[in-house]
Every structure is written in structure tokens, then in C-alpha cells.
Design an enzyme around this catalytic site. Structure first.
Site, mmCIF file in Angstrom:
data_model
loop_
_atom_site.group_PDB
_atom_site.id
_atom_site.type_symbol
_atom_site.label_atom_id
_atom_site.label_comp_id
_atom_site.label_asym_id
_atom_site.label_seq_id
_atom_site.Cartn_x
_atom_site.Cartn_y
_atom_site.Cartn_z
ATOM 1 N N HIS A 150 0.824 -1.222 0.000
ATOM 2 C CA HIS A 150 0.000 0.000 0.000
ATOM 3 C C HIS A 150 0.856 1.269 0.000
ATOM 4 O O HIS A 150 0.341 2.360 -0.247
ATOM 5 C CB HIS A 150 -1.033 -0.012 1.130
ATOM 6 C CG HIS A 150 -0.493 0.322 2.475
ATOM 7 N ND1 HIS A 150 -0.056 -0.623 3.373
ATOM 8 C CD2 HIS A 150 -0.304 1.514 3.081
ATOM 9 C CE1 HIS A 150 0.362 -0.015 4.464
ATOM 10 N NE2 HIS A 150 0.222 1.279 4.317
ATOM 11 N N ASP B 239 -0.192 -7.638 1.574
ATOM 12 C CA ASP B 239 0.331 -6.261 1.512
ATOM 13 C C ASP B 239 1.872 -6.278 1.468
ATOM 14 O O ASP B 239 2.531 -5.852 2.410
ATOM 15 C CB ASP B 239 -0.207 -5.498 2.739
ATOM 16 C CG ASP B 239 -0.057 -3.995 2.602
ATOM 17 O OD1 ASP B 239 0.413 -3.540 1.548
ATOM 18 O OD2 ASP B 239 -0.410 -3.277 3.572
ATOM 19 N N SER C 104 4.304 1.898 8.189
ATOM 20 C CA SER C 104 3.999 0.837 7.236
ATOM 21 C C SER C 104 5.230 0.399 6.473
ATOM 22 O O SER C 104 6.086 1.220 6.147
ATOM 23 C CB SER C 104 2.972 1.311 6.220
ATOM 24 O OG SER C 104 1.722 1.283 6.803
HETATM 25 N N1 ARG Z 1 -1.150 2.026 7.167
HETATM 26 C C1 ARG Z 1 -0.198 2.644 8.040
HETATM 27 C C2 ARG Z 1 0.928 3.277 7.231
HETATM 28 O O1 ARG Z 1 0.730 3.554 6.075
HETATM 29 C C3 ARG Z 1 0.225 1.761 9.162
HETATM 30 C C4 ARG Z 1 -0.817 1.744 10.183
HETATM 31 C C5 ARG Z 1 -0.604 0.817 11.275
HETATM 32 N N2 ARG Z 1 -1.686 1.065 12.159
HETATM 33 C C6 ARG Z 1 -1.818 0.543 13.370
HETATM 34 N N3 ARG Z 1 -2.772 0.934 14.132
HETATM 35 N N4 ARG Z 1 -0.967 -0.353 13.790
HETATM 36 O O2 ARG Z 1 1.964 3.669 7.720
#
Ligand code: ARG
Length: 274
Positions: free
Chosen positions: A69, A116, A218
């Protein structure tokens, strides 16, 4: 005298109590600063505007593993050996590389967050130094048991309400939570299913500050017993006690895809299973 001593003692007790309570709910949130160069496989990924957006791990001299992502951020540069974001362009330990080619896991689905995984092939080999090391994946990684303590790291948000990456690399310990638990409405009310290709981890102790990954983390690693077991993927908000973070699990299928690609970039692109 005795009275003021008592008052002082009371004040101290109060302060100590406040510090040990769970008030810091939203504070890698709830983590600590990583000692410089002690996670030498950590990569920091930048977009075309030179802004850091995601983490990753350096698997070999030319391959970085991150989350599919992160593609949406238009990642085009990877920096290794970074300690602080502010010094990342001048620090002599840092090696920067352009992304030459990239491969999303063929079964990645942005609606379900499944698979992912994203592999970045760097334009030029990165050299191993005291600050930079490759982290080859194990051949098979066993499913981490409920209760396993794992480590997460990244330059992501340290407070949910301050939408800024952390200047320092932070890390925190999170505990693996069973998929069945994670799929209960209490833990997961958005319809995402935690599949066998994902791992759920969060803070399980009632009396401790919540620890979690957050935006910007992420793509970074979930390390359990010294090996990479997962990739930071998603969550419902951050640092919410009953909404643990979700990590892409380096299942057999994922490892086979990663190793296949690294050996031969034209390795089958087909998605056999969802
Ligand atoms: N999707 C997030 C990013 O792009 C990571 C989120 C992780 N969230 C969590 N509550 N552990 O960095």
C-alpha cells in the site's frame, strides 16, 4: 515539618501514580528511541517530493521489502543507515538509492489489505557497513503463537493527533493476538478479515501504556525472536487498546514469492490464491 514532609510525600506519590497510569493512551506510539545503527536493516522510503513516507527492510544488497500500500505515496528513493530524518541527507552513514523496479505481490488487494507486500529493486547495490546490514529472510517462518512478544520499528507518528513523522527511529514491543480474537467485533469492527496471511499484535496488558505502529510505520518489520515475521500493514486508528495493529505475515506463500522474485525477476506474476 512533619506535615510538610507528609505533603511532599503525598505529592510525590501523586506524580508517580500519574506517571505509571495508562493516561498516555496515544503515545511507533508508546515506544522508545532506537540506539543509533542498532537496527541496521531498517530502510526509510521517500516519495518523489523527498518526503519520508514508509519503512522497509533491506533483504540483500539490492532488494528492499515493504508494504504494497506504500505504492500510493509514489516512493522513488530508499535510504539506509538513517538515524534521524533531519540528518538523513547529510549523514555520512546513510546510503541513498533510487528505486529501479518494483513488484507488488500479485494477489495484493487494496480493499481487503490482503498480501500487503512490495519488493523494491534498487538502482545500485548498497554496501554493508557498521550502520547497514542485510536481513535475509528465513526459509520458513512459523506462525507466531498468541502471547509472543515482538518488536516493531519505524519513523511513523508518535502521537495520533500530531500528523508528523518522528525525527528519531522508534521501536516498541507488541504482543501477538490470536486471529480468532482479532476477528471479534470488539477488536475489528470495520469488516476486514484477519486471514492466515496476517498477524495481529498490540498491547494486551491493561495497566500499560498502549504500544502500536501508526501512519508512516507501514512497510517496516515485525520482528519476533530476532527474525522478521511480518510487515506493518494497517490498523483501525492507532494505539486503540481493542484495535490492534495488523501485519502482513511472511507465510510460506509470501516467502516463496519473495525468494522467487529475488532469484529471478520474471518469476510468475500470477495470483493463484486470494
Ligand atoms: N497504514 C499505516 C501506514 O501507512 C500503518 C498503520 C498501522 N496502524 C496501526 N494501528 N498499527 O503507515
Amino acid at each position: 515539618m512533619a506535615r510538610s514532609l507528609l505533603a511532599l510525600a503525598k505529592t510525590l506519590c501523586f506524580i508517580l501514580h500519574v506517571q505509571s497510569c495508562t493516561c498516555g493512551e496515544a503515545e511507533i506510539i508508546g515506544g522508545k528511541k532506537v540506539k543509533a545503527h542498532s537496527l541496521p536493516h531498517m530502510a526509510l522510503l521517500y516519495n518523489s517530493e523527498e518526503e519520508p513516507r514508509c519503512g522497509g527492510t533491506l533483504l540483500s544488497s539490492t532488494w528492499v521489502l515493504t508494504a504494497a500500500h506504500c505504492f500510493k505515496y509514489k516512493i522513488d528513493t530508499v535510504r539506509l543507515g538513517v538515524v534521524t530524518i533531519k540528518n538523513s541527507k547529510t549523514d555520512g552513514f546513510v546510503q541513498a538509492r533510487k528505486v529501479a523496479r518494483q513488484y507488488q505481490h500479485p494477489c495484493y488487494n487494496a480493499d481487503t489489505n490482503i498480501h500487503d507486500l512490495w519488493l523494491l529493486k534498487l538502482s545500485q547495490a548498497v554496501e554493508e557497513t557498521t550502520a547497514i546490514k542485510y536481513l535475509p529472510l528465513a526459509n520458513t517462518i512459523s506462525d507466531p503463537k498468541e502471547g509472543t512478544i515482538c518488536m516493531v520499528a519505524g519513523w511513523g507518528l508518535v502521537k495520533v493527533d500530531i500528523k508528523e513523522m518522528s525525527d528519531d527511529l522508534m521501536s516498541a514491543d507488541v504482543t501477538v493476538i490470536k486471529r480468532e480474537t482479532c476477528n471479534l467485533t470488539k477488536y475489528n469492527n470495520t469488516g476486514y478479515t484477519i486471514t492466515s496471511d496476517m498477524v495481529c499484535a498490540g498491547t494486551v496488558e491493561e495497566n500499560q501504556v498502549v504500544r502500536d505502529t501508526c501512519q508512516g510505520d507501514s512497510g517496516g518489520p515485525l520482528m519476533c525472536n530476532g527474525e522478521q515475521v511480518g510487515i506493518t500493514s494497517f490498523g483501525i486508528g492507532c494505539a486503540n487498546r481493542t484495535k490492534p495493529g495488523v501485519y502482513a505475515f511472511l507465510s510460506k506463500q509470501h516467502i516463496d514469492w519473495i525468494n522467487g522474485k529475488i532469484k529471478n525477476e520474471s518469476y510468475s506474476e500470477e495470483c493463484a490464491t486470494q
